[in-house]
Enzyme design. Sequence first.
Site, PDB file in Angstrom:
ATOM      1  N   CYS A 256      39.982  36.964  45.867  1.00 42.17           N
ATOM      2  CA  CYS A 256      40.644  36.574  44.759  1.00 42.17           C
ATOM      3  C   CYS A 256      39.905  35.249  44.245  1.00 42.17           C
ATOM      4  CB  CYS A 256      41.956  36.220  44.883  1.00 42.17           C
ATOM      5  SG  CYS A 256      42.937  36.784  46.217  1.00 42.17           S
TER       6      CYS A 256
ATOM      7  N   ARG B 221      39.171  38.479  58.852  1.00 41.35           N
ATOM      8  CA  ARG B 221      40.470  37.710  59.116  1.00 41.35           C
ATOM      9  C   ARG B 221      40.599  37.453  60.498  1.00 41.35           C
ATOM     10  NH1 ARG B 221      44.395  40.667  54.832  1.00 41.35           N
ATOM     11  NH2 ARG B 221      43.421  40.022  53.012  1.00 41.35           N
TER      12      ARG B 221
ATOM     13  N   GLN C 263      37.941  45.583  51.424  1.00 45.17           N
ATOM     14  CA  GLN C 263      39.075  46.038  50.623  1.00 45.17           C
ATOM     15  C   GLN C 263      38.456  46.551  49.317  1.00 45.17           C
ATOM     16  OE1 GLN C 263      40.844  42.063  50.011  1.00 45.17           O
ATOM     17  NE2 GLN C 263      42.683  42.398  51.026  1.00 45.17           N
TER      18      GLN C 263
ATOM     19  N   ASP D 115      39.314  46.009  46.318  1.00 41.35           N
ATOM     20  CA  ASP D 115      40.299  45.001  45.536  1.00 41.35           C
ATOM     21  C   ASP D 115      39.767  44.825  44.192  1.00 41.35           C
ATOM     22  OD1 ASP D 115      41.828  42.842  45.799  1.00 41.35           O
ATOM     23  OD2 ASP D 115      40.641  41.580  46.679  1.00 41.35           O
TER      24      ASP D 115
ATOM     25  N   HIS E   1      41.287  42.323  40.536  1.00 38.69           N
ATOM     26  CA  HIS E   1      42.253  41.407  39.666  1.00 38.69           C
ATOM     27  C   HIS E   1      42.159  41.794  38.366  1.00 38.69           C
ATOM     28  CE1 HIS E   1      41.129  39.714  44.213  1.00 38.69           C
ATOM     29  NE2 HIS E   1      42.355  39.308  43.946  1.00 38.69           N
TER      30      HIS E   1
ATOM     31  N   LYS F  71      55.899  42.166  44.436  1.00 40.08           N
ATOM     32  CA  LYS F  71      54.947  43.218  44.468  1.00 40.08           C
ATOM     33  C   LYS F  71      55.422  44.411  44.871  1.00 40.08           C
ATOM     34  CE  LYS F  71      54.905  42.994  49.491  1.00 40.08           C
ATOM     35  NZ  LYS F  71      54.241  42.658  50.732  1.00 40.08           N
TER      36      LYS F  71
ATOM     37  N   HIS G 102      46.887  41.085  41.743  1.00 41.68           N
ATOM     38  CA  HIS G 102      46.185  41.814  42.702  1.00 41.68           C
ATOM     39  C   HIS G 102      46.536  43.184  42.805  1.00 41.68           C
ATOM     40  CE1 HIS G 102      45.295  37.677  44.486  1.00 41.68           C
ATOM     41  NE2 HIS G 102      46.750  37.443  44.053  1.00 41.68           N
TER      42      HIS G 102
END
Length: 659
Positions: free
Chosen positions: A349, A378, A396, A398, A400, A484, A530
């Site tokens: 992000c 992580r 990911q 991912d 945004h 979410k 997200h």
Amino acid sequence: MSQINVKVGENSRIFPAPISVAEALKSVDRDLLKKSLAAKVNGEEVDLSFELRPTDEVLSIEPILQETRDGLEVIRHSAAHLLAAAVLDLFPGTKLGVGPALMDDPRYGYYYDVITPETLTEADLPVIEKRMRQIAGKNLAYRREEISRDNLVKLFNERDEPLKCELINEKAGETATAYHIDNTSFVDFCLGPHVPNTNKLKAFKLLALSGAYWKGDANNQQMQRIYGTAFATQEELEAWLKQREEAEKRDHRRVGKELDLFSIQEDYGQGMIFWHPKGGAIRTEMENYLRDELQRRGYGMVFTPHIAKRQLWQISGHEENYAENLFEPTKLPEWMKEETEFRLKPMNCPFHIGIYKTHPRSYRELPVRYAELGTVYRAELSGTLHGLMRVRGFTQDDAHIFCTPEQVETEVGACVDFAYDVFKTFGFETFKVELSVRGEAHNKGFLGSHEDWENAENALVKALKAREIEYERIEGEAAFYGPKIDIKVEDSIGRLWQLSTVQFDFNLPERFELEYIADDNKPHRPIMVHRALFGSVERFFGVLIEHYAGAFPFWLAPVQIAILPITDRINEYAETVGDELRQAGFRVETNLKSDKIGAKIREAQIQKVPFMIVLGDKELEENKIAVREKNKGDLGAMNLDEFIETARKLRETRALTNV
RNA sequence: GCCCGAGUAGCUCAGGGGUAGAGCGCAUCCUUGGUAAGGAUGAGGUCAUGGGUUCAAAUCCCAUCUUGGGCUCCA
């Protein structure tokens, strides 16, 4: 007032008091009692031995039958007690923790947490199980006792059961209930209900031994947890064990090795995935598909670094709120004398925000959608690592989305549509959607204004309702920075996997002071969403392996076509056919070994290759190919062009079967 | 991280205080066979790593690393 008015189903009866539930049921329907394990009286769960009290109202009795979910829960809970009784019997001095039934965990049916004088090992499980059978075989009664809290604490104190005492003090009211199994030394603090007699427990099995913290808190002492399962009948237990075997066969770690898809190498690092060419082929297809879709849906593809200055993670709040998952900061080499610290990224992000902030934004360019296959790192506890499912480095898919409040609903809806399209493409048909919101009691600790939360939640709900998607609303489960939607999918053997998530974020736009200029010529804060569809590419890959059991559909199959010449006179022709197919963009393997055709076919079958092309003198002479489909067998001879046409269609439509 | 297992050939595993084993895979040779395993021969292992016990350790003990199952769906 010494009469009891009872209703069982459509039958009403009046009995003289006192009478037990069992007697009442029996007088209505003898067979019904046989199949009953417990009952609900006016909705409240009770044992069959429960004494009905005289009252003016009509008592409606609903038996809990063994084939129902409630019945199974009673069986499992009672089996847990039986387990504890066996352990107490075998290992005097054992301290008991808790022993619930598990109804939503496909792996286990119940457990009991214990502290035994000597630590247990897996070799003890069959011994304990045997003792359970011995006890069950004695037809002992489960006996409920109502007792004052103080007396119960005293009882457990005398038995030197400190954990039980702790529980009773926490949970019990003035009076508590205890359950005994007669003729054993076992007593438990328990609400019940239980089966009337151990002879109702016919099908149970102990499955695993593990560690578990008292009350799940790592600060507390560690106990040993014994897992088992139980069913109403032996047949059900056996069916379940068979299904378990099936699941083991398609374990992605096993299949990944068999099909040479990926590896994890202890010498290189735990929780890091090596994609071999065959896994890489699948990943390439997954990513290509995704990139096409992202392009069609108006996302911009971005690429960002793997590390960033430590300061960035302070601004973003990750150091504050996500500390336990961050790798320690790293630096340039000593001799460069630059003190700047960097961190591996745990999320993408802040980087996407960085791109957003490179120039002032007008409302006219919103929504801005950035997508990245971003690899993040992580720090997961070593004990939680698991194949592709739980790793320390993963990618990911991912994205945004930065948009105005007016655009939010459309954007969220588009994300949900996107997720469903993706899953259907991969052959998933059943979904479970969860809406996690802040919840009434949880206003503290959540960022953002009440109004923001209301609006965000409304947008999520509207998007779901407009699509007639059923969802479960979970209060208090939202992230601290926003509500979410999570989407879970059910795989081909009925297991649920949490994959997609669409999350609001009130935190980062604030922290990074994001803005856009609206039509009022004033700066406004954009809404940030997200969204991930696969979640983690690695994990999704693992789910796919298990979903397909390694038999990938044509478009994904790492080897799509195996070319199998019958004799080495044909090798040259085989190479020619292989080359033509490669030119047409297919993944082909040519098997020139001196094996007989049966062996070559067998090998291709085991590797789950969708199509085999068998070539012999006949095919060479006629300039044709003999095609064999993995499931359908020999399809006969055809022209190569004809086959290429079929294969193209399968690839382009991403067909799930090779019809 | 913590509890309980496990680590022997590329893979799946057997064995077990005194020459290291099988099947599959791989290589070579024979075989050129038409839709799920043709035959023979052979190569491959410091038995995870380090320490200890012992005349002797792959085997027993300790530590480390890796790996598997798990770590409150409430009495």
